[in-house]
Design a protein around this motif. Structure first.
Motif, short mmCIF file in Angstrom:
data_model
loop_
_atom_site.label_atom_id
_atom_site.label_comp_id
_atom_site.label_asym_id
_atom_site.label_seq_id
_atom_site.Cartn_x
_atom_site.Cartn_y
_atom_site.Cartn_z
N SER A 157 0.86 -1.19 0.00
CA SER A 157 0.00 0.00 0.00
C SER A 157 0.88 1.24 0.00
O SER A 157 1.80 1.36 0.83
N LEU A 158 0.58 2.18 -0.91
CA LEU A 158 1.36 3.41 -1.05
C LEU A 158 0.44 4.62 -0.98
O LEU A 158 -0.72 4.56 -1.42
N GLY A 159 0.97 5.77 -0.49
CA GLY A 159 0.23 7.01 -0.45
C GLY A 159 -0.07 7.46 0.98
O GLY A 159 0.00 6.66 1.91
N PRO A 160 -0.43 8.73 1.16
CA PRO A 160 -0.37 9.80 0.14
C PRO A 160 1.08 10.04 -0.27
O PRO A 160 2.00 9.81 0.48
N PHE A 161 1.23 10.56 -1.50
CA PHE A 161 2.53 10.60 -2.11
C PHE A 161 3.21 11.94 -1.90
O PHE A 161 2.61 13.01 -2.06
N THR A 162 4.46 11.87 -1.53
CA THR A 162 5.36 13.02 -1.47
C THR A 162 6.58 12.70 -2.32
O THR A 162 6.73 11.59 -2.83
#
Length: 628
Positions: free
Chosen positions: A410-415
């Motif tokens: 699981s990825l995000g929120p993205f910086t």
């Protein structure tokens, strides 16, 4: 009333007593002669032998004789000695072909220089002393010989456990005396075998007398061998006698037997490489090893069992089957059968095993090789899947830092910190070195971020024109931003990657009053936007210290010029030295003061200032000629 015989005995007793006393009183009657010899003499073959004979009395005249006692009982005279007064005359009568011959020493002892086996006889010493009587005594001579090294000749063939007693080996002990005794040993323990023939085991003995008179002995061992004899160590030993009731022993070298026995057990297993659970890696070469406990080695047949059908793979005597670069389709049941026709009917001569080939396909990602997202966008999930046997373990990492276990990431929120390379690692814990990886690159798109290394705070007016300063700006974003500066410095600005997606650029320049008013800016630009940062210097002081340095430099230049003019002037004066000397010797001209007078002016100064007042008609050159 006493019997008549008793009365007659009583009447004869006094008469016998008087007869004894009368004989004892006669001067011609002496005690009986005796001879002393060693009853038994034991020597080793080759040693010197001395048989002594000592009479109990030594009258003035006696004869000493040595006889050899033949086995038939006949006496054969060897030597004699006759005592006449103080001399002993010695004679050897019959040497019997012996070499070296018999000898008599001065005491009448029989000497054998080197004992031989044939000398092992009884020797009789007879002493005759006339009226003193005759006496004799027998001495027995025993000659011992140590046999040669014990030799053994084992049966080089194959002995079967299914046969009755078979010849195992023959042991020989040669040239000894008396004949040695041979014993047999198995694993260091004495074998108790009879000399009578039977089915379990016995031995035969044969003795031979050599031409030298020595004895040679051979013994042949017969045994019904057992399976345990395949690793047994056998040897024989010859035990012989020595003088003084001592004994010796000579052991033969040890030997082993080749024993034929049928197979009783069969074993099948996987060779290296394999795990404790029986897994092998796909692509490895695997050995199947089969072993039966029969001897000699039977023939081994390997087969692959498919739907109860045996597919023969190989037949050999080594009991080895190598499968090169196995693949997952070769998993299944493999077997080995021992071809031993001597085995019992109830013995299981075949074994099978399950070959399990472990495999792991390269992982597949739901994102492909790259995943592009926008800055601050919503969460997303990436899945990793693979085909494997047994079940693999999945793990996610980023820059070698573990993230999650399992197929989903699981990825995000993205910086921008989320950008980088993500790796899915699939491995099979039960099979060492069986692992594969797959990776994807996460790209985070967005306008640049800008980070500047601020100038160190200074008081107002602390910057001075000419000060050197280095300005640094860093940016990140995707697409990768471009950094530009509002001014060009003393050195070209260069961009360098500094990790975490950051790109840095540095600018080196000198501070001017214009920078104090306008400042210097760096700007990061990409397709999503731009960002600018301005470096401010405030009030910049003039270069006062540098102006003073310039004035000093001009003053030094003027001083050097004056020194050059003075040097030239002195050189001109040296050219008119004769004139000066003439003027010093004469009277000074009217109107001019004397040289050297205190308070007076120097002539040269006067001439320079007056312009030649002493002679208005003189030219300027004439004025210089008259100077000193």
């Amino acid at each position: 009333m006493e019997p008549p015989d008793a009365r007659a005995g009583l009447r004869r007793a006094p008469r016998l007593l008087w007869l004894v006393l009368l004989l004892a009183a006669q001067p011609g009657v002496r005690a009986e002669m005796h001879v002393s010899v060693p009853p038994l003499v034991e020597v080793m073959r080759g040693e010197r032998v001395t048989l002594s004979c000592t009479p109990s009395k030594k009258p003035d005249h006696f004869v000493l004789e040595w006889f050899l006692m033949e086995r038939s009982g006949v006496r054969r005279r060897l030597a004699s000695a006759e005592q006449q007064g103080s001399e002993l005359h010695r004679v050897v009568h019959e040497p019997q072909g012996r070499s070296p011959p018999y000898q008599l020493d001065p005491q009448g002892s029989l000497v054998l220089a080197e004992a031989q086996v044939a000398d092992e006889r009884d020797y009789l010493c007879v002493v005759t002393a006339g009226a003193a009587g005759t006496a004799e005594a027998t001495s027995r001579l025993r000659v011992f010989a140590q046999p040669e090294a014990t030799e053994v000749l084992p049966n080089g063939g194959t002995l079967s456990v299914m046969d009755s007693a078979s010849q195992v080996a023959t042991c020989s002990s040669r040239n000894g005396n008396p004949a040695p005794q041979i014993t047999w040993y198995r694993n260091g323990r004495l074998l108790e075998v009879p000399v009578e023939m039977n089915e379990e085991g016995y031995m035969t003995i044969r003795t031979v007398r050599e031409a030298s008179g020595l004895l040679s002995l051979s013994s042949t061992l017969y045994l019904r061998v057992r399976k345990a004899d395949r690793n047994a160590s056998f040897h024989c030993a010859a035990q012989y006698s020595l003088p003084g009731d001592r004994h010796g022993r000579l052991d033969s070298p040890a030997f082993n037997l080749t024993v034929h026995y049928p197979t009783e057990h069969v074993r099948l297993w996987l060779g290296s490489p394999s795990t404790s659970e029986g897994w092998v890696r796909e692509g490895d070469s695997v050995q199947l090893l089969c072993e039966g406990d029969g001897s000699p080695n039977p023939e081994y047949m390997f087969f692959h069992l498919q739907d109860t059908q045996e597919n023969v793979l190989s037949t050999n005597l080594e009991g080895k089957l190598t499968l090169e670069r196995v693949n997952r389709n070769q998993s299944g049941t493999y077997g080995c059968r021992v071809e031993d026709f001597d085995a019992a009917e109830d013995v299981l001569l075949s074994q099978t095993l399950r070959l399990k080939v472990a495999y792991l396909d390269p992982p597949e990602l739901s994102t492909g090789k790259e995943l592009s997202v926008f800055l601050n966008s919503s969460r997303t999930a990436v899945t990793c899947s693979t085909q494997a046997q047994p079940t693999p373990a999945l793990r996610w990492t980023k820059d070698s830092v573990p993230l999650e276990d399992g197929p989903t990431l699981s990825l995000g929120p993205f910086t921008f910190d989320s950008a980088g390379t993500y790796v899915c690692e699939a491995s099979v814990p039960s099979v060492p070195l069986l692992s594969r990886t797959q990776s994807f690159k996460l790209l985070v798109q967005g306008s640049p971020e800008l980070r500047a290394k601020e100038l160190e705070p200074k008081a107002e007016g602390s910057w001075t024109e000419g000060d050197q300063v280095e300005l640094i700006c860093s940016t990140r974003g995707y697409p990768e931003p471009k950094l530009t500066w509002s001014l060009q410095g003393d050195q070209p600005a260069e961009q360098a990657h500094s990790g975490q997606g950051w790109t840095s650029s540095s600018l080196t320049l000198r501070v001017t009053s214009a920078l104090g008013r306008e400042g210097v800016s760096c700007e990061a630009t990409n397709s999503h936007g731009r960002l600018r940062h301005v470096f401010h210097f405030g009030k910049v002081a003039p270069q006062t210290a540098q102006a003073g340095v310039a004035v000093m430099a001009v003053a030094i230049s003027v001083g050097l010029l004056l020194l050059v003019v003075a040097a030239f002037y002195c050189m001109r004066r040296k050219g008119r030295s004769a004139c000066c000397r003439r003027r010093e010797k004469g009277t000074p001209p009217p109107g001019e003061p004397e040289l050297g007078r205190p308070g007076s002016e120097r002539p040269e100064h006067t001439g320079l200032l007056s312009g030649g007042a002493g002679g208005g008609a003189r030219s300027s050159s004439g004025a210089f000629r008259d100077e000193c």
